[in-house]
Every structure is written in C-alpha cells, then in structure tokens.
Scaffold this motif. Structure first.
Motif, PDB file in Angstrom:
ATOM      1  N   ILE A 113       0.852  -1.186   0.000  1.00  0.00           N
ATOM      2  CA  ILE A 113       0.000   0.000   0.000  1.00  0.00           C
ATOM      3  C   ILE A 113       0.887   1.235   0.000  1.00  0.00           C
ATOM      4  O   ILE A 113       1.769   1.384   0.846  1.00  0.00           O
ATOM      5  CB  ILE A 113      -0.998  -0.012   1.180  1.00  0.00           C
ATOM      6  CG1 ILE A 113      -1.927   1.204   1.113  1.00  0.00           C
ATOM      7  CG2 ILE A 113      -0.312  -0.115   2.521  1.00  0.00           C
ATOM      8  CD1 ILE A 113      -3.191   1.052   1.937  1.00  0.00           C
ATOM      9  N   PHE A 114       0.694   2.083  -1.002  1.00  0.00           N
ATOM     10  CA  PHE A 114       1.568   3.226  -1.258  1.00  0.00           C
ATOM     11  C   PHE A 114       0.913   4.506  -0.760  1.00  0.00           C
ATOM     12  O   PHE A 114      -0.204   4.846  -1.170  1.00  0.00           O
ATOM     13  CB  PHE A 114       1.849   3.336  -2.757  1.00  0.00           C
ATOM     14  CG  PHE A 114       2.689   2.222  -3.308  1.00  0.00           C
ATOM     15  CD1 PHE A 114       4.050   2.387  -3.498  1.00  0.00           C
ATOM     16  CD2 PHE A 114       2.120   0.997  -3.636  1.00  0.00           C
ATOM     17  CE1 PHE A 114       4.836   1.354  -3.996  1.00  0.00           C
ATOM     18  CE2 PHE A 114       2.898  -0.045  -4.145  1.00  0.00           C
ATOM     19  CZ  PHE A 114       4.263   0.133  -4.328  1.00  0.00           C
ATOM     20  N   SER A 115       1.632   5.231   0.108  1.00  0.00           N
ATOM     21  CA  SER A 115       1.107   6.445   0.731  1.00  0.00           C
ATOM     22  C   SER A 115       2.067   7.605   0.465  1.00  0.00           C
ATOM     23  O   SER A 115       3.253   7.539   0.814  1.00  0.00           O
ATOM     24  CB  SER A 115       0.933   6.215   2.238  1.00  0.00           C
ATOM     25  OG  SER A 115       0.264   7.283   2.856  1.00  0.00           O
ATOM     26  N   HIS A 116       1.572   8.664  -0.154  1.00  0.00           N
ATOM     27  CA  HIS A 116       2.417   9.754  -0.641  1.00  0.00           C
ATOM     28  C   HIS A 116       2.734  10.790   0.439  1.00  0.00           C
ATOM     29  O   HIS A 116       2.173  10.772   1.532  1.00  0.00           O
ATOM     30  CB  HIS A 116       1.743  10.441  -1.823  1.00  0.00           C
ATOM     31  CG  HIS A 116       0.442  11.118  -1.474  1.00  0.00           C
ATOM     32  ND1 HIS A 116       0.382  12.349  -0.871  1.00  0.00           N
ATOM     33  CD2 HIS A 116      -0.855  10.724  -1.634  1.00  0.00           C
ATOM     34  CE1 HIS A 116      -0.876  12.704  -0.681  1.00  0.00           C
ATOM     35  NE2 HIS A 116      -1.663  11.731  -1.125  1.00  0.00           N
TER      36      HIS A 116
ATOM     37  N   VAL B 116       6.352  12.203   5.090  1.00  0.00           N
ATOM     38  CA  VAL B 116       5.477  12.189   6.261  1.00  0.00           C
ATOM     39  C   VAL B 116       4.642  10.916   6.325  1.00  0.00           C
ATOM     40  O   VAL B 116       4.262  10.456   7.412  1.00  0.00           O
ATOM     41  CB  VAL B 116       4.578  13.444   6.277  1.00  0.00           C
ATOM     42  CG1 VAL B 116       3.599  13.444   5.105  1.00  0.00           C
ATOM     43  CG2 VAL B 116       3.825  13.565   7.587  1.00  0.00           C
ATOM     44  N   SER B 117       4.374  10.293   5.192  1.00  0.00           N
ATOM     45  CA  SER B 117       3.579   9.064   5.216  1.00  0.00           C
ATOM     46  C   SER B 117       4.348   7.887   5.812  1.00  0.00           C
ATOM     47  O   SER B 117       3.726   6.893   6.205  1.00  0.00           O
ATOM     48  CB  SER B 117       3.089   8.706   3.807  1.00  0.00           C
ATOM     49  OG  SER B 117       1.838   9.316   3.547  1.00  0.00           O
ATOM     50  N   ALA B 118       5.669   7.990   5.895  1.00  0.00           N
ATOM     51  CA  ALA B 118       6.415   6.956   6.617  1.00  0.00           C
ATOM     52  C   ALA B 118       6.017   6.972   8.088  1.00  0.00           C
ATOM     53  O   ALA B 118       5.860   5.924   8.719  1.00  0.00           O
ATOM     54  CB  ALA B 118       7.916   7.175   6.457  1.00  0.00           C
ATOM     55  N   MET B 119       5.846   8.170   8.644  1.00  0.00           N
ATOM     56  CA  MET B 119       5.399   8.276  10.037  1.00  0.00           C
ATOM     57  C   MET B 119       3.921   7.907  10.172  1.00  0.00           C
ATOM     58  O   MET B 119       3.520   7.303  11.167  1.00  0.00           O
ATOM     59  CB  MET B 119       5.629   9.699  10.562  1.00  0.00           C
ATOM     60  CG  MET B 119       7.090  10.101  10.669  1.00  0.00           C
ATOM     61  SD  MET B 119       8.074   8.979  11.708  1.00  0.00           S
ATOM     62  CE  MET B 119       9.008   8.097  10.434  1.00  0.00           C
ATOM     63  N   ILE B 120       3.116   8.244   9.181  1.00  0.00           N
ATOM     64  CA  ILE B 120       1.707   7.834   9.204  1.00  0.00           C
ATOM     65  C   ILE B 120       1.625   6.313   9.256  1.00  0.00           C
ATOM     66  O   ILE B 120       0.825   5.739  10.007  1.00  0.00           O
ATOM     67  CB  ILE B 120       0.967   8.399   7.977  1.00  0.00           C
ATOM     68  CG1 ILE B 120       0.836   9.924   8.101  1.00  0.00           C
ATOM     69  CG2 ILE B 120      -0.409   7.751   7.821  1.00  0.00           C
ATOM     70  CD1 ILE B 120       0.304  10.613   6.856  1.00  0.00           C
TER      71      ILE B 120
ATOM     72  N   HIS C  61      -2.713  -0.508  15.421  1.00  0.00           N
ATOM     73  CA  HIS C  61      -3.174  -1.869  15.154  1.00  0.00           C
ATOM     74  C   HIS C  61      -1.960  -2.787  15.053  1.00  0.00           C
ATOM     75  O   HIS C  61      -1.624  -3.257  13.957  1.00  0.00           O
ATOM     76  CB  HIS C  61      -3.996  -1.907  13.867  1.00  0.00           C
ATOM     77  CG  HIS C  61      -4.802  -3.160  13.703  1.00  0.00           C
ATOM     78  ND1 HIS C  61      -5.842  -3.263  12.809  1.00  0.00           N
ATOM     79  CD2 HIS C  61      -4.721  -4.381  14.312  1.00  0.00           C
ATOM     80  CE1 HIS C  61      -6.357  -4.470  12.871  1.00  0.00           C
ATOM     81  NE2 HIS C  61      -5.688  -5.175  13.772  1.00  0.00           N
ATOM     82  N   PRO C  62      -1.294  -3.095  16.157  1.00  0.00           N
ATOM     83  CA  PRO C  62      -0.063  -3.893  16.118  1.00  0.00           C
ATOM     84  C   PRO C  62      -0.294  -5.255  15.462  1.00  0.00           C
ATOM     85  O   PRO C  62      -1.303  -5.924  15.706  1.00  0.00           O
ATOM     86  CB  PRO C  62       0.290  -4.052  17.601  1.00  0.00           C
ATOM     87  CG  PRO C  62      -0.368  -2.902  18.291  1.00  0.00           C
ATOM     88  CD  PRO C  62      -1.639  -2.675  17.529  1.00  0.00           C
ATOM     89  N   GLY C  63       0.650  -5.632  14.603  1.00  0.00           N
ATOM     90  CA  GLY C  63       0.612  -6.937  13.973  1.00  0.00           C
ATOM     91  C   GLY C  63      -0.051  -6.966  12.613  1.00  0.00           C
ATOM     92  O   GLY C  63       0.116  -7.935  11.862  1.00  0.00           O
ATOM     93  N   ARG C  64      -0.818  -5.938  12.259  1.00  0.00           N
ATOM     94  CA  ARG C  64      -1.507  -5.958  10.953  1.00  0.00           C
ATOM     95  C   ARG C  64      -0.554  -5.632   9.825  1.00  0.00           C
ATOM     96  O   ARG C  64      -0.738  -6.118   8.701  1.00  0.00           O
ATOM     97  CB  ARG C  64      -2.671  -4.973  10.959  1.00  0.00           C
ATOM     98  CG  ARG C  64      -3.507  -5.019   9.675  1.00  0.00           C
ATOM     99  CD  ARG C  64      -4.174  -6.368   9.509  1.00  0.00           C
ATOM    100  NE  ARG C  64      -4.966  -6.466   8.291  1.00  0.00           N
ATOM    101  CZ  ARG C  64      -4.522  -6.972   7.139  1.00  0.00           C
ATOM    102  NH1 ARG C  64      -3.265  -7.399   7.042  1.00  0.00           N
ATOM    103  NH2 ARG C  64      -5.316  -7.067   6.078  1.00  0.00           N
ATOM    104  N   ILE C  65       0.438  -4.794  10.070  1.00  0.00           N
ATOM    105  CA  ILE C  65       1.417  -4.430   9.045  1.00  0.00           C
ATOM    106  C   ILE C  65       2.636  -5.332   9.197  1.00  0.00           C
ATOM    107  O   ILE C  65       3.237  -5.409  10.268  1.00  0.00           O
ATOM    108  CB  ILE C  65       1.809  -2.945   9.171  1.00  0.00           C
ATOM    109  CG1 ILE C  65       0.579  -2.054   8.902  1.00  0.00           C
ATOM    110  CG2 ILE C  65       2.944  -2.588   8.217  1.00  0.00           C
ATOM    111  CD1 ILE C  65       0.809  -0.585   9.196  1.00  0.00           C
ATOM    112  N   ALA C  66       2.993  -6.011   8.099  1.00  0.00           N
ATOM    113  CA  ALA C  66       4.093  -6.972   8.143  1.00  0.00           C
ATOM    114  C   ALA C  66       5.457  -6.308   7.973  1.00  0.00           C
ATOM    115  O   ALA C  66       6.468  -6.818   8.463  1.00  0.00           O
ATOM    116  CB  ALA C  66       3.913  -8.032   7.063  1.00  0.00           C
ATOM    117  N   ALA C  67       5.494  -5.181   7.275  1.00  0.00           N
ATOM    118  CA  ALA C  67       6.781  -4.508   7.027  1.00  0.00           C
ATOM    119  C   ALA C  67       6.515  -3.083   6.557  1.00  0.00           C
ATOM    120  O   ALA C  67       5.421  -2.760   6.059  1.00  0.00           O
ATOM    121  CB  ALA C  67       7.601  -5.260   5.979  1.00  0.00           C
ATOM    122  N   HIS C  68       7.530  -2.254   6.734  1.00  0.00           N
ATOM    123  CA  HIS C  68       7.489  -0.873   6.252  1.00  0.00           C
ATOM    124  C   HIS C  68       8.626  -0.626   5.279  1.00  0.00           C
ATOM    125  O   HIS C  68       9.756  -1.095   5.495  1.00  0.00           O
ATOM    126  CB  HIS C  68       7.653   0.118   7.411  1.00  0.00           C
ATOM    127  CG  HIS C  68       6.537   0.128   8.398  1.00  0.00           C
ATOM    128  ND1 HIS C  68       5.386   0.860   8.226  1.00  0.00           N
ATOM    129  CD2 HIS C  68       6.397  -0.504   9.596  1.00  0.00           C
ATOM    130  CE1 HIS C  68       4.588   0.682   9.272  1.00  0.00           C
ATOM    131  NE2 HIS C  68       5.182  -0.147  10.111  1.00  0.00           N
TER     132      HIS C  68
END
Length: 272
Positions: free
Chosen positions: A20-23, A95-99, A107-114
């Motif tokens: 998922i790409f966030s600008h 800023v979307s890296a911090m978002i 929601h811990p655990g839902r995102i597998a990687a950044h």
C-alpha cells in the motif's frame, strides 16, 4: 462513507501480499507511477490520496481529525482493512512513513513490514538530535507559506524534488503543490513539519527498510542513521540521488532496494 471515493483508492496487480503506497506532503498517488508497475506483477498494490490531496473527497476533510498525523493513520488502517489481502507492506514517502508507523501502533501486527522513503520523525533539531532545521527555519517556512502559498510552492517544490538533471519533475511537483487547497496545505504543513514522532517510532519491532537519498535537504543522512538506531529490525539503504523524492528521480535504484528487502520477507518470488 465510501472509502474508495474518500481516498481515491486504486487497486492493481495480484499476489499473496499487498503493498500500500502512501504519498508525502504536497503530492498525490501519481508520484508512484514509476514504481507501481514494477510491483503489480507480483503483488496486490493499493495506492491512494491522503484526504485533502489529489483526487480525494475534499468534503471528508476535518481540520480537527487531521490536526495530528493520527487522523491519517486511522484512515490508513481503514484502507488496509478494506482493500488489503495477506501480509501488508506500507510504502510511505516522507510524512507518510510516520503515518504508517502510527497506523502500526494503532493496530499492532496488521502491518508486516514498512518501506520508508525519505522518512523523518522530527524535522527540528532538538538537543543532540539532528532533524535538519532549526525551529526558526520551520517558523519562517510556515510564515512564507501563509503569506504566499503559490509563491512558496513555486520556490520550494523544485528544491524539494532536487533531480537537477530532470527539471520536469520539479515542475510536476510544483503543479501538484499548486493544485492542493491552500488552507488544507497550510494545516498539513504545520502538522508535518511541527510533529515529533520520535517517541512513537522508537522500538517499533516491524521489519523496516529505510530508503534515503544521499543528498536530501528535507531528511539529511543523520535522520536516516537515527531511525536505523531506534528501529530494532531496520535496514538503511542510501540511494545515490539529489532530492527528497528518489522514488521519482531514482526509481530503478529504489525498486532494486525494495525488491531485495521484500525477498527477505516473502522469498525469492516475492508476492507470487
């Protein structure tokens, strides 16, 4: 509310994992066009516009909700819940890296990687922390934005983009800035440049790739080094590039670095 309309969501590709790409500030999802095709053959890809940017539903903009980055993080979790399938990798610019990190905290655990491109948890120098700007620098920037938004955009966008050999990219970012509602842009600028997410991000256990330009006025190398130190499962990759948008001005190098990172997470045929 229709989330697809709210955030102008576009879903492409197929695979067992979702990217998922966030600008970033002043941008929209069109800024991902050089990277998205590279991944759509192997992953489900979701791109969207932050509320207030691009083709998002401006009627959904709530100045109270979006007075902090947490409001955007809640939106990101909505989109993950609605559109993502399988493990989720958030690819966030600036800023979307911090978002993305805040969404992870919610929601811990839902995102597998950044994958964080040009991230900064705090733009202002504080004690021993080097953010790249003094408070006076940021106040001056915001004052100029308040008094002459279009002039500020025309001056700052090419500087932010960098890419001295590709002036068309600077013009594109300028046009993107100028298309943004000035009142929304002013508030988002304050939220972005005055935020301090160092406590929020420190110790985040999710595997993270920090992608940083070798010469970036907005997020200098000291910021990437700091993040690498406080994120226990992080990798730091410097991309030879001038400017804050290497996903546009150095997409091949970014794609290769992301490929290598994803291969570690999902195997040699990442996403298939």
């Amino acid at each position: 509310m229709d989330l697809r309309r709210r955030n102008n969501v576009q879903v492409c590709g197929s695979g067992n994992a979702t990217l998922i790409f966030s600008h970033g500030f002043g941008c929209d999802q069109a800024m991902w066009r050089f990277l998205l095709p590279h991944f759509a053959e192997r992953f489900r890809t979701v791109s969207y516009d932050l509320v207030g940017a691009g083709g998002s539903d401006l009627s959904a903009y709530d100045p109270v909700k979006y007075a902090e980055l947490w409001g955007y993080a809640a939106d990101l979790n909505d989109l993950i819940e609605r559109f993502a399938e399988g493990p989720v990798v958030v690819v966030g610019h600036s800023v979307s890296a911090m978002i993305g990190a805040l969404a992870d905290r919610l929601h811990p655990g839902r995102i597998a990687a950044h994958v964080m491109i040009g991230p900064s948890p705090c733009y202002i120098d504080v004690d021993d922390y080097v953010g790249g700007f003094s408070r006076a620098d940021i106040d001056s920037l915001l004052d100029t934005l308040d008094s002459n938004y279009l002039g500020w955009s025309s001056t700052m966008a090419p500087v932010i983009m960098g890419a001295p050999g590709e002036p068309a990219l600077g013009e594109e970012l300028t046009n993107s800035f100028c298309r943004t509602d000035p009142d929304i842009a002013r508030q988002f600028a304050r939220v972005t440049f005055l935020s301090d997410n160092r406590d929020d991000i420190a110790g985040l256990p999710t595997p993270t790739l920090i992608l940083q330009s070798s010469d970036d006025l907005i997020a200098p190398q000291a910021v990437g080094s700091y993040l690498h130190q406080v994120l226990p499962n992080s990798q730091l990759t410097l991309v030879p590039n001038i400017g804050h948008c290497p996903h546009m001005s150095a997409p091949s190098a970014c794609g290769e670095a992301i490929d290598a990172f994803l291969a570690q997470r999902f195997g040699a045929h990442a996403g298939r």
